[in-house]
Design a protein around this motif. Structure first.
Motif, PDB file in Angstrom:
ATOM      1  N   GLU A 154      40.854  46.651  58.991  1.00 14.70           N
ATOM      2  CA  GLU A 154      40.282  47.850  58.361  1.00 14.70           C
ATOM      3  C   GLU A 154      40.662  47.932  56.888  1.00 14.70           C
ATOM      4  O   GLU A 154      39.828  48.279  56.044  1.00 14.70           O
ATOM      5  CB  GLU A 154      40.720  49.106  59.119  1.00 14.70           C
ATOM      6  CG  GLU A 154      40.060  49.200  60.489  1.00 14.70           C
ATOM      7  CD  GLU A 154      40.624  50.294  61.382  1.00 14.70           C
ATOM      8  OE1 GLU A 154      41.732  50.824  61.090  1.00 14.70           O
ATOM      9  OE2 GLU A 154      39.950  50.622  62.387  1.00 14.70           O
ATOM     10  N   VAL A 155      41.897  47.580  56.543  1.00 17.07           N
ATOM     11  CA  VAL A 155      42.329  47.578  55.146  1.00 17.07           C
ATOM     12  C   VAL A 155      41.530  46.548  54.348  1.00 17.07           C
ATOM     13  O   VAL A 155      41.060  46.817  53.240  1.00 17.07           O
ATOM     14  CB  VAL A 155      43.847  47.287  55.045  1.00 17.07           C
ATOM     15  CG1 VAL A 155      44.264  46.954  53.618  1.00 17.07           C
ATOM     16  CG2 VAL A 155      44.653  48.466  55.578  1.00 17.07           C
ATOM     17  N   MET A 156      41.358  45.354  54.900  1.00 19.14           N
ATOM     18  CA  MET A 156      40.676  44.270  54.188  1.00 19.14           C
ATOM     19  C   MET A 156      39.164  44.455  54.114  1.00 19.14           C
ATOM     20  O   MET A 156      38.505  43.829  53.281  1.00 19.14           O
ATOM     21  CB  MET A 156      41.011  42.925  54.833  1.00 19.14           C
ATOM     22  CG  MET A 156      42.473  42.523  54.702  1.00 19.14           C
ATOM     23  SD  MET A 156      43.043  42.373  52.996  1.00 19.14           S
ATOM     24  CE  MET A 156      42.153  40.910  52.468  1.00 19.14           C
ATOM     25  N   SER A 157      38.609  45.297  54.940  1.00 16.56           N
ATOM     26  CA  SER A 157      37.156  45.512  54.956  1.00 16.56           C
ATOM     27  C   SER A 157      36.610  46.001  53.626  1.00 16.56           C
ATOM     28  O   SER A 157      35.416  45.875  53.359  1.00 16.56           O
ATOM     29  CB  SER A 157      36.766  46.481  56.071  1.00 16.56           C
ATOM     30  OG  SER A 157      36.961  45.869  57.316  1.00 16.56           O
ATOM     31  N   TRP A 183      36.801  44.575  50.992  1.00 16.04           N
ATOM     32  CA  TRP A 183      36.290  43.406  50.271  1.00 16.04           C
ATOM     33  C   TRP A 183      34.828  43.101  50.606  1.00 16.04           C
ATOM     34  O   TRP A 183      34.209  42.275  49.932  1.00 16.04           O
ATOM     35  CB  TRP A 183      37.182  42.195  50.517  1.00 16.04           C
ATOM     36  CG  TRP A 183      38.532  42.402  49.916  1.00 16.04           C
ATOM     37  CD1 TRP A 183      39.681  42.724  50.576  1.00 16.04           C
ATOM     38  CD2 TRP A 183      38.866  42.368  48.531  1.00 16.04           C
ATOM     39  NE1 TRP A 183      40.707  42.880  49.685  1.00 16.04           N
ATOM     40  CE2 TRP A 183      40.230  42.664  48.413  1.00 16.04           C
ATOM     41  CE3 TRP A 183      38.137  42.114  47.368  1.00 16.04           C
ATOM     42  CZ2 TRP A 183      40.883  42.719  47.186  1.00 16.04           C
ATOM     43  CZ3 TRP A 183      38.790  42.156  46.148  1.00 16.04           C
ATOM     44  CH2 TRP A 183      40.138  42.454  46.062  1.00 16.04           C
ATOM     45  N   GLN A 184      34.272  43.765  51.589  1.00 13.74           N
ATOM     46  CA  GLN A 184      32.841  43.569  51.931  1.00 13.74           C
ATOM     47  C   GLN A 184      31.924  43.903  50.763  1.00 13.74           C
ATOM     48  O   GLN A 184      30.846  43.343  50.645  1.00 13.74           O
ATOM     49  CB  GLN A 184      32.445  44.429  53.142  1.00 13.74           C
ATOM     50  CG  GLN A 184      33.007  43.964  54.443  1.00 13.74           C
ATOM     51  CD  GLN A 184      32.300  42.714  54.968  1.00 13.74           C
ATOM     52  OE1 GLN A 184      31.551  42.028  54.287  1.00 13.74           O
ATOM     53  NE2 GLN A 184      32.568  42.414  56.214  1.00 13.74           N
ATOM     54  N   GLU A 186      30.315  45.843  43.052  1.00 12.72           N
ATOM     55  CA  GLU A 186      30.719  46.977  42.218  1.00 12.72           C
ATOM     56  C   GLU A 186      30.787  46.543  40.757  1.00 12.72           C
ATOM     57  O   GLU A 186      31.481  45.586  40.424  1.00 12.72           O
ATOM     58  CB  GLU A 186      32.082  47.504  42.670  1.00 12.72           C
ATOM     59  CG  GLU A 186      32.061  48.065  44.076  1.00 12.72           C
ATOM     60  CD  GLU A 186      33.438  48.410  44.598  1.00 12.72           C
ATOM     61  OE1 GLU A 186      34.415  48.408  43.813  1.00 12.72           O
ATOM     62  OE2 GLU A 186      33.545  48.674  45.804  1.00 12.72           O
ATOM     63  N   PRO A 187      30.072  47.248  39.872  1.00 14.08           N
ATOM     64  CA  PRO A 187      30.071  46.872  38.449  1.00 14.08           C
ATOM     65  C   PRO A 187      31.450  46.921  37.802  1.00 14.08           C
ATOM     66  O   PRO A 187      31.722  46.181  36.859  1.00 14.08           O
ATOM     67  CB  PRO A 187      29.146  47.904  37.795  1.00 14.08           C
ATOM     68  CG  PRO A 187      28.415  48.565  38.902  1.00 14.08           C
ATOM     69  CD  PRO A 187      29.196  48.376  40.153  1.00 14.08           C
ATOM     70  N   TRP A 216      36.333  35.836  50.546  1.00  9.82           N
ATOM     71  CA  TRP A 216      36.697  36.531  51.780  1.00  9.82           C
ATOM     72  C   TRP A 216      35.485  36.700  52.694  1.00  9.82           C
ATOM     73  O   TRP A 216      35.572  36.434  53.892  1.00  9.82           O
ATOM     74  CB  TRP A 216      37.327  37.890  51.446  1.00  9.82           C
ATOM     75  CG  TRP A 216      37.856  38.602  52.633  1.00  9.82           C
ATOM     76  CD1 TRP A 216      39.066  38.420  53.228  1.00  9.82           C
ATOM     77  CD2 TRP A 216      37.182  39.604  53.392  1.00  9.82           C
ATOM     78  NE1 TRP A 216      39.186  39.257  54.312  1.00  9.82           N
ATOM     79  CE2 TRP A 216      38.044  39.989  54.432  1.00  9.82           C
ATOM     80  CE3 TRP A 216      35.935  40.226  53.301  1.00  9.82           C
ATOM     81  CZ2 TRP A 216      37.701  40.961  55.367  1.00  9.82           C
ATOM     82  CZ3 TRP A 216      35.592  41.191  54.226  1.00  9.82           C
ATOM     83  CH2 TRP A 216      36.480  41.548  55.250  1.00  9.82           C
ATOM     84  N   LYS A 217      34.372  37.102  52.127  1.00  9.32           N
ATOM     85  CA  LYS A 217      33.167  37.312  52.950  1.00  9.32           C
ATOM     86  C   LYS A 217      32.654  36.012  53.550  1.00  9.32           C
ATOM     87  O   LYS A 217      32.095  36.008  54.638  1.00  9.32           O
ATOM     88  CB  LYS A 217      32.060  37.978  52.131  1.00  9.32           C
ATOM     89  CG  LYS A 217      32.354  39.436  51.847  1.00  9.32           C
ATOM     90  CD  LYS A 217      31.195  40.225  51.289  1.00  9.32           C
ATOM     91  CE  LYS A 217      30.445  39.607  50.176  1.00  9.32           C
ATOM     92  NZ  LYS A 217      29.435  40.482  49.583  1.00  9.32           N
ATOM     93  N   SER A 218      32.856  34.906  52.857  1.00 11.23           N
ATOM     94  CA  SER A 218      32.316  33.629  53.328  1.00 11.23           C
ATOM     95  C   SER A 218      33.118  33.026  54.487  1.00 11.23           C
ATOM     96  O   SER A 218      32.620  32.151  55.189  1.00 11.23           O
ATOM     97  CB  SER A 218      32.255  32.621  52.180  1.00 11.23           C
ATOM     98  OG  SER A 218      33.551  32.165  51.839  1.00 11.23           O
ATOM     99  N   LYS A 219      34.333  33.471  54.658  1.00 12.96           N
ATOM    100  CA  LYS A 219      35.216  32.885  55.679  1.00 12.96           C
ATOM    101  C   LYS A 219      35.102  33.636  56.998  1.00 12.96           C
ATOM    102  O   LYS A 219      34.977  34.852  57.025  1.00 12.96           O
ATOM    103  CB  LYS A 219      36.683  32.939  55.216  1.00 12.96           C
ATOM    104  CG  LYS A 219      36.959  32.232  53.915  1.00 12.96           C
ATOM    105  CD  LYS A 219      36.924  30.745  54.060  1.00 12.96           C
ATOM    106  CE  LYS A 219      37.200  30.079  52.720  1.00 12.96           C
ATOM    107  NZ  LYS A 219      37.581  28.707  52.857  1.00 12.96           N
TER     108      LYS A 219
END
Length: 185
Positions: free
Chosen positions: A54-57, A59-60, A65-66, A79-82
């Protein structure tokens, strides 16, 4: 065959979060974040318990974000690719590129080690403690931040047995943070 690696930021007095549950004291600067980006790139999958997942989410969406720095957006893309494996008995579902595991931790880790040829990163002291008690951690990678938080959630679990370790690598960062990499002896 994959290895299980426990990598976390921790305070000099051994905590991954302070007494109030905050991680803010360990926020990495650009140099340290780039180090974490490289570590993340080298891992073949991330293993989490419910809370760390939940903490790492967050990074989704960081890479969209600009206001995100380039190194933060890079970490988000890595992170998303792994693939991510979430060990939880309370979660009902997980996001894309994630597997929810409710069963036998040791059996699942054995399967994952056969399936993945690179290092598998376990994060979060709860899951890492369960892994350590079962003798499943192959490496401990610590990033010691030059701060004392005075209490909170410890990096190392309470164990009922000795775990001999062998120092494999060290690195010092401009911020005063220190990286230590140990393998089970």
């Amino acid at each position: 065959m994959g290895h299980i690696v426990y990598l976390m930021n921790l305070s000099l007095d051994g905590f991954i979060e302070g007494p109030d549950g905050s991680f803010a004291w360990g926020r990495p600067d650009e140099e340290l974040h780039q180090f974490f980006n490289q570590q993340a790139q080298d891992f073949s999958a991330f293993l989490y318990g419910r809370r760390m997942y939940e903490v790492m989410s967050v990074w989704q969406t960081v890479d969209t974000e600009p206001s995100a720095s380039g190194f933060m957006a890079e970490f988000a893309r890595i992170w998303k690719s792994k693939p991510k494996v979430v060990f939880s008995t309370t979660l009902e579902k997980v996001s894309e590129n994630c597997l929810l595991v409710r069963g036998d931790i040791a059996a699942e880790v054995a399967r994952l080690k056969q399936e993945h040829h690179g290092d598998l990163a376990v994060s979060g002291p709860g899951l890492a403690s369960a892994f350590a008690r079962l003798g499943l951690l192959d490496e401990y990678r610590l990033v010691l931040s030059p701060v004392l938080v005075g209490g909170g959630k410890p990096y190392f679990p309470q164990l009922d047995h000795l775990v001999p370790l062998r120092l494999k690598e060290t690195r010092t960062f401009q911020s005063g943070a220190l990286y230590l990499r140990y393998q089970r002896a």
